[in-house]
Design a protein around this motif. Structure first.
Motif, PDB file in Angstrom:
ATOM      1  N   LEU A  30       0.839  -1.394   0.286  1.00  0.00           N
ATOM      2  CA  LEU A  30       0.107  -0.019  -0.233  1.00  0.00           C
ATOM      3  C   LEU A  30       1.192   1.543  -0.001  1.00  0.00           C
ATOM      4  O   LEU A  30       0.599   2.222  -0.663  1.00  0.00           O
ATOM      5  CB  LEU A  30      -0.898  -0.187   1.588  1.00  0.00           C
ATOM      6  N   ASP A  31       1.837   1.638   0.619  1.00  0.00           N
ATOM      7  CA  ASP A  31       2.831   2.474   0.373  1.00  0.00           C
ATOM      8  C   ASP A  31       4.083   2.272  -0.502  1.00  0.00           C
ATOM      9  O   ASP A  31       4.843   1.251  -0.229  1.00  0.00           O
ATOM     10  CB  ASP A  31       3.595   2.752   1.892  1.00  0.00           C
ATOM     11  N   MET A  32       3.904   3.263  -1.470  1.00  0.00           N
ATOM     12  CA  MET A  32       4.616   2.586  -2.980  1.00  0.00           C
ATOM     13  C   MET A  32       6.136   3.084  -2.493  1.00  0.00           C
ATOM     14  O   MET A  32       7.013   2.766  -4.010  1.00  0.00           O
ATOM     15  CB  MET A  32       3.850   3.112  -3.822  1.00  0.00           C
ATOM     16  N   SER A  33       6.317   3.189  -1.804  1.00  0.00           N
ATOM     17  CA  SER A  33       7.741   3.755  -1.401  1.00  0.00           C
ATOM     18  C   SER A  33       8.772   2.834  -0.591  1.00  0.00           C
ATOM     19  O   SER A  33       9.600   2.692  -0.640  1.00  0.00           O
ATOM     20  CB  SER A  33       7.841   4.601  -0.210  1.00  0.00           C
ATOM     21  N   ARG A  34       8.168   1.803  -0.269  1.00  0.00           N
ATOM     22  CA  ARG A  34       8.418   0.323   0.108  1.00  0.00           C
ATOM     23  C   ARG A  34       8.200  -0.127  -0.417  1.00  0.00           C
ATOM     24  O   ARG A  34       6.866  -0.927  -0.536  1.00  0.00           O
ATOM     25  CB  ARG A  34       8.523   0.303   1.296  1.00  0.00           C
ATOM     26  N   GLN A  35       9.432  -1.229  -0.586  1.00  0.00           N
ATOM     27  CA  GLN A  35       9.427  -2.513  -1.529  1.00  0.00           C
ATOM     28  C   GLN A  35       8.859  -3.570  -0.736  1.00  0.00           C
ATOM     29  O   GLN A  35       9.694  -3.768  -0.153  1.00  0.00           O
ATOM     30  CB  GLN A  35      10.452  -3.216  -2.818  1.00  0.00           C
ATOM     31  N   LEU A  36       8.364  -4.374  -1.111  1.00  0.00           N
ATOM     32  CA  LEU A  36       7.912  -5.565   0.188  1.00  0.00           C
ATOM     33  C   LEU A  36       7.989  -6.937  -0.631  1.00  0.00           C
ATOM     34  O   LEU A  36       7.926  -7.227  -2.295  1.00  0.00           O
ATOM     35  CB  LEU A  36       6.394  -5.529   0.454  1.00  0.00           C
TER      36      LEU A  36
END
Length: 58
Positions: A30-36
């Motif tokens: 959901l936070d596109m600045s953090r890759q999961l």
């Protein structure tokens, strides 16, 4: 290197795995600045780092 908390018969232990043994599958965040990613270590040989791993990850 990948560190993972592993459930054992004696409790949780901290193991080290070679990164090349890990299967990594990207997932949407959901936070596109953090890759999961999901990381799977099926059948990977690990090296015990700490037998009582619970305090090591707190």
């Amino acid at each position: 290197m990948v560190l993972a908390l592993v459930d054992t018969a004696e409790g949780s232990a901290l193991y080290e795995f070679a990164a090349s043994d890990a299967a990594v599958t990207p997932v949407v965040s959901l936070d596109m600045s953090r890759q999961l990613a999901d990381v799977s270590l099926d059948a990977a040989a690990g090296r015990l780092v700490v037998a009582d791993g619970e305090p090591a990850v707190r």
